[in-house]
Design a protein around this motif. Structure first.
Motif, mmCIF file in Angstrom:
data_model
loop_
_atom_site.group_PDB
_atom_site.id
_atom_site.type_symbol
_atom_site.label_atom_id
_atom_site.label_comp_id
_atom_site.label_asym_id
_atom_site.label_seq_id
_atom_site.Cartn_x
_atom_site.Cartn_y
_atom_site.Cartn_z
ATOM 1 N N THR A 249 18.756 15.954 9.636
ATOM 2 C CA THR A 249 17.456 16.640 9.724
ATOM 3 C C THR A 249 16.911 16.573 11.143
ATOM 4 O OG1 THR A 249 17.039 16.004 7.435
ATOM 5 C CG2 THR A 249 15.140 16.776 8.694
ATOM 6 N N THR A 250 16.941 15.367 11.746
ATOM 7 C CA THR A 250 16.393 15.209 13.113
ATOM 8 C C THR A 250 17.209 16.008 14.128
ATOM 9 O OG1 THR A 250 17.674 13.203 13.561
ATOM 10 C CG2 THR A 250 15.480 12.885 12.609
ATOM 11 N N LEU A 251 18.553 16.032 13.956
ATOM 12 C CA LEU A 251 19.416 16.787 14.877
ATOM 13 C C LEU A 251 19.114 18.284 14.789
ATOM 14 C CD1 LEU A 251 22.888 15.013 14.367
ATOM 15 C CD2 LEU A 251 21.425 14.835 16.365
ATOM 16 N N ILE A 252 19.033 18.797 13.556
ATOM 17 C CA ILE A 252 18.749 20.233 13.364
ATOM 18 C C ILE A 252 17.379 20.583 13.943
ATOM 19 C CG2 ILE A 252 18.311 22.030 11.611
ATOM 20 C CD1 ILE A 252 21.294 21.358 11.882
ATOM 21 N N LEU A 253 16.373 19.729 13.686
ATOM 22 C CA LEU A 253 15.022 19.987 14.209
ATOM 23 C C LEU A 253 15.041 20.061 15.734
ATOM 24 C CD1 LEU A 253 12.813 17.699 11.906
ATOM 25 C CD2 LEU A 253 12.790 20.204 11.968
ATOM 26 N N ASN A 254 15.810 19.149 16.369
ATOM 27 C CA ASN A 254 15.850 19.143 17.834
ATOM 28 C C ASN A 254 16.581 20.363 18.388
ATOM 29 O OD1 ASN A 254 17.121 18.083 20.662
ATOM 30 N ND2 ASN A 254 15.127 17.184 20.242
ATOM 31 N N TYR A 255 17.742 20.686 17.791
ATOM 32 C CA TYR A 255 18.480 21.872 18.241
ATOM 33 C C TYR A 255 17.616 23.132 18.098
ATOM 34 C CZ TYR A 255 22.961 19.352 18.536
ATOM 35 O OH TYR A 255 23.977 18.493 18.884
ATOM 36 N N PHE A 256 16.955 23.257 16.934
ATOM 37 C CA PHE A 256 16.132 24.443 16.686
ATOM 38 C C PHE A 256 14.897 24.444 17.592
ATOM 39 C CE2 PHE A 256 19.097 25.223 13.544
ATOM 40 C CZ PHE A 256 18.810 26.309 12.735
ATOM 41 N N GLY A 257 14.398 23.249 17.926
ATOM 42 C CA GLY A 257 13.270 23.144 18.860
ATOM 43 C C GLY A 257 13.667 23.627 20.251
ATOM 44 N N GLN A 258 14.870 23.196 20.702
ATOM 45 C CA GLN A 258 15.375 23.672 21.997
ATOM 46 C C GLN A 258 15.552 25.196 21.958
ATOM 47 O OE1 GLN A 258 18.721 21.549 23.839
ATOM 48 N NE2 GLN A 258 18.274 19.750 22.604
ATOM 49 N N GLY A 259 16.039 25.692 20.784
ATOM 50 C CA GLY A 259 16.235 27.133 20.618
ATOM 51 C C GLY A 259 14.918 27.892 20.673
ATOM 52 N N ALA A 260 13.882 27.343 20.020
ATOM 53 C CA ALA A 260 12.559 27.983 19.998
ATOM 54 C C ALA A 260 12.010 28.100 21.422
ATOM 55 C CB ALA A 260 11.615 27.172 19.116
ATOM 56 N N TYR A 261 12.190 27.045 22.215
ATOM 57 C CA TYR A 261 11.734 27.048 23.618
ATOM 58 C C TYR A 261 12.483 28.120 24.409
ATOM 59 C CZ TYR A 261 11.449 25.580 28.511
ATOM 60 O OH TYR A 261 11.283 25.568 29.873
ATOM 61 N N LEU A 262 13.798 28.177 24.223
ATOM 62 C CA LEU A 262 14.627 29.110 24.993
ATOM 63 C C LEU A 262 14.339 30.566 24.615
ATOM 64 C CD1 LEU A 262 17.938 27.029 24.853
ATOM 65 C CD2 LEU A 262 16.630 27.516 26.927
ATOM 66 N N LEU A 263 13.996 30.820 23.341
ATOM 67 C CA LEU A 263 13.690 32.183 22.901
ATOM 68 C C LEU A 263 12.465 32.762 23.621
ATOM 69 C CD1 LEU A 263 14.380 32.070 19.038
ATOM 70 C CD2 LEU A 263 15.621 33.419 20.746
ATOM 71 N N THR A 264 11.597 31.871 24.090
ATOM 72 C CA THR A 264 10.402 32.346 24.819
ATOM 73 C C THR A 264 10.734 32.647 26.290
ATOM 74 O OG1 THR A 264 9.726 30.086 25.336
ATOM 75 C CG2 THR A 264 8.824 31.041 23.307
ATOM 76 N N HIS A 265 12.016 32.375 26.669
ATOM 77 C CA HIS A 265 12.415 32.615 28.069
ATOM 78 C C HIS A 265 13.636 33.528 28.144
ATOM 79 C CE1 HIS A 265 10.048 28.887 28.320
ATOM 80 N NE2 HIS A 265 9.685 29.348 29.504
ATOM 81 N N CYS A 266 13.717 34.482 27.210
ATOM 82 C CA CYS A 266 14.857 35.412 27.221
ATOM 83 C C CYS A 266 14.887 36.195 28.542
ATOM 84 C CB CYS A 266 14.757 36.388 26.046
ATOM 85 S SG CYS A 266 15.196 35.585 24.476
ATOM 86 N N GLY A 267 16.107 36.494 29.001
ATOM 87 C CA GLY A 267 16.268 37.254 30.237
ATOM 88 C C GLY A 267 16.438 36.379 31.456
ATOM 89 N N LYS A 268 16.186 35.076 31.297
ATOM 90 C CA LYS A 268 16.351 34.151 32.431
ATOM 91 C C LYS A 268 17.638 33.332 32.255
ATOM 92 C CE LYS A 268 11.409 33.555 33.352
ATOM 93 N NZ LYS A 268 10.283 32.604 33.367
#
Length: 662
Positions: A249-268
């Motif tokens: 659960t903690t691993l998935i939450l962290n991976y998805f958290g990193q993904g959520a951050y990166l989705l706000t920076h598409c194109g970079k």
């Protein structure tokens, strides 16, 4: 450890047990968020397809590979409570299928090679976080310094450090979850990645096949699954299965958290986001929290390294017992069951780690070498698991689709990881190849040696030994004369032992002892059996030891004598008149034979390579007396020629002397 204790270990569920499991089992897999996302993105431009597809692949890899294959299925394949590829091999060995030794040796070597690259990549990924504050900081000396301290403390055991591990890993996993949740609150859309379609779409996205090769980076999220199985004996199956729910659960939450951050920076690109340290793991943190995050990550990386070092010690110990590895010195730093320290391997691993750090310099480059060896180990485990399920009489219609599914998944990972070969994967494969060579040569040489050992019946020598024992014309060699024997049957002995007693300076003794050590397929057992061959003259002692038990013949033989004296089966007072009057205990003398390759051997080309390599390795391994835990003062070493394929008898013709010859 009895089977009842093992049952308790695997059915017991305690808070303390769950905490210890966090500290010991999940170091490798738990630190993967440090480098997986940055490896998936690399130098690519961040896109929604890349992030959602990458997360989808991570989610389903952790579900199919780690959860179903390892946590649910493979953990059931325990050998009296112990796990790992050699424990699994010891189980399936009972099927008498000879070639199963091949996946066992390849898998064990690959897992050991993984132990050389995990500490550098984990510690480097954590330490490189310092570049956020000082971009030009030289991280290599810091990484090597941490590794040196880590390998130095191994000799003291991990009992004290272990108490610190559990709460530290609890903090680590809690931090992973919290960091992930904070990011996901602003972008809940990221949960679309649970749909496997996104992963599939990414893998087939590029006509050149580059999308597929992202699997090589995705695979890094499950590399610790094999180590998880190897460490099962320390914590118990139930503790691992329950704690995995929290860890996953903690691993998935962290991976998805990193993904959520990166989705706000598409194109970079990551370089545009993070400058000198473009790691999404640190980018999701608030500036004020980053120093704390770096410290916690570094400590977690050290713990991850510790788990693999301990696992490597256990692996080599098992390899020695299964005749896959030369005998090396083993120390037991604490009284904790199964905890050991192998000095030679410890420093070999350290120099291997330093070489990896020096060769690749940065964690992003180490990722190229990481994963290729461990996927080989996973494929080998799947092959052995297939035979375990057959042995357990599981229905074929369950085995066939299951094993086929995992072979397809793992060969896809292997295909994706092959692309890393040129960029550094060859390093771990070379290390694996060297380890495979050592294990194969040692095993084959032992087998060749056994095939050419001549065995004779003891009954044919009973009379002469009884007479030798009372022949006063021969000086007494010892009160008790002890020989180690490899003959499996109690009524048999090697011919060279009889040659040593009767011909190589006849050795008169009051009692002759023949000791045989049987290594069992289970890990912990200490039993012995005494067979009187000739009452008060010849005895045979068989020790039955688990493959994780230390071979301390000196101490164990004393226990046998003590037991026999207690039961009135043996009088160990000296047979010399003056000493007997004063109740002085008789002397014990061990005779060990050291083989050397005879020049008379007519070897095939292959045998020549194997045997010469074996004798070179033997020079660096433990001597027989140290390996058996014998006191040097009571041991006599005898050299014996080892003749393989004795040449044909040469028919010589005698020429009579001429009467005219002077």
């Amino acid at each position: 450890m009895s089977s009842h204790n093992h049952q308790n270990l695997h059915s017991k569920l305690t808070t303390a047990g769950l905490l210890i499991t966090l500290g010991i089992i999940y170091g490798d897999i738990g630190t993967s968020p440090l480098y997986v996302m940055s490896s998936i993105i690399g130098k690519n431009i961040i896109t929604e397809q890349l992030i959602l597809g990458g997360l989808s692949c991570i989610f389903w890899t952790l579900t199919l590979q780690t959860t179903i294959k390892y946590v649910l299925i493979t953990l059931s394949a325990d050998n009296h409570g112990e796990g790992g590829i050699f424990a699994l091999y010891a189980l399936v060995k009972r099927t008498k299928i000879q070639w199963l030794i091949v996946p066992a040796i390849i898998g064990g070597s690959a897992l050991l090679a993984d132990g050389i690259i995990t500490p550098p990549i984990s510690v480097s990924s954590a330490v490189e976080g310092l570049r956020i504050f000082k971009p030009d900081i030289p991280t290599i000396p810091i990484v090597i310094g941490i590794l040196f301290i880590l390998f130095t403390i191994q000799q003291f055991g991990t009992k004290l450090v272990g108490k610190f591990f559990a709460p530290m890993m609890l903090i680590w996993f809690s931090m992973l979850a919290i960091l992930g949740i904070i990011q996901m609150t602003s972008n809940i859309e990221v949960f679309r990645a649970i749909n496997p379609y996104y992963g599939y779409k990414l893998l087939i996205s590029d006509k050149t096949g580059e999308g597929f090769f992202i699997l090589g980076a995705v695979f890094l999220c499950t590399t610790g699954a094999e180590a998880l199985y190897s460490d099962m004996g320390h914590c118990g199956r139930k503790n691992i299965r329950i704690s995995w729910i929290f860890v996953k659960t903690t691993l998935i939450l962290n991976y998805f958290g990193q993904g959520a951050y990166l989705l706000t920076h598409c194109g970079k690109t990551l370089a545009q986001l993070g400058g000198s340290n473009p790691n999404p793991f640190y980018l999701v943190m608030e500036k004020w929290f980053q120093p704390i995050g770096i410290v916690v990550a570094t400590l977690a990386a050290v713990i991850a390294s510790q788990a693999l070092i301990s696992g490597s010690f256990t692996l080599i110990n098992e390899a020695m017992r299964l005749n896959f590895w030369p005998k090396v010195k083993i120390k037991f730093p604490t009284d904790v069951k199964g905890q050991l320290y192998i000095p030679s391997l410890n420093w070999l691993l350290f120099f291997g780690c330093v070489f990896i750090v020096w060769r690749f310099q940065e964690s992003s480059k180490m990722e190229h070498a990481y994963g290729l060896a461990i996927i080989l180990c996973m494929i080998m485990t799947t092959i052995l698991l297939n035979f375990y399920l057959i042995m357990k009489r599981v229905k074929w219609y369950f085995i066939a689709p299951l094993i086929s599914l995992y072979l397809v998944i793992e060969f896809c990972f292997l295909r994706a990881n092959i692309s890393k070969f040129v960029d550094g994967g060859y390093v771990t494969l070379c290390i694996t190849a060297v380890l495979i060579s050592v294990m194969t040569i040692w095993y084959l040489a032992k087998k060749i040696s056994k095939n050419y050992t001549k065995i004779v019946k003891i009954i044919d020598y009973k009379k002469v030994l009884a007479e030798l024992s009372v022949d006063l014309s021969i000086p007494k060699y010892a009160t008790h004369l002890v020989y180690m024997t490899n003959a499996n049957r109690t009524d048999e002995i090697e011919e060279k032992v009889m040659y040593s007693i009767l011909q190589k300076r006849p050795k008169r003794a009051d009692i002759y002892w023949f000791i045989h050590v049987n290594i069992l397929s289970e890990p912990y057992k200490k039993e012995f059996r005494v067979t009187p061959i000739l009452e008060d003259d010849i005895y045979r002692v068989d020790f039955y030891l688990g493959f994780r038990e230390p071979t301390k013949i000196n101490l164990m033989f004393k226990e046998v004598i003590k037991d026999m004296v207690k039961k009135g089966e043996m009088d160990i007072t000296s047979r010399y008149e003056s000493l007997n009057k004063n109740n002085i205990i008789g002397d014990f003398k061990f005779v060990l034979s050291e083989k050397f390759l005879s020049n008379d051997s007519d070897l095939t080309f292959f045998e020549k390579i194997v045997m010469n390599a074996y004798f070179i390795m033997k020079k660096f391994s433990l001597s027989e007396q140290t390996g058996f835990g014998l006191d040097n003062s009571s041991v006599k070493i005898e050299q014996f020629p080892m003749v393989l394929h004795a040449p044909e008898i040469i028919n010589m013709k005698r020429i009579e002397c001429s009467p005219h010859t002077n």
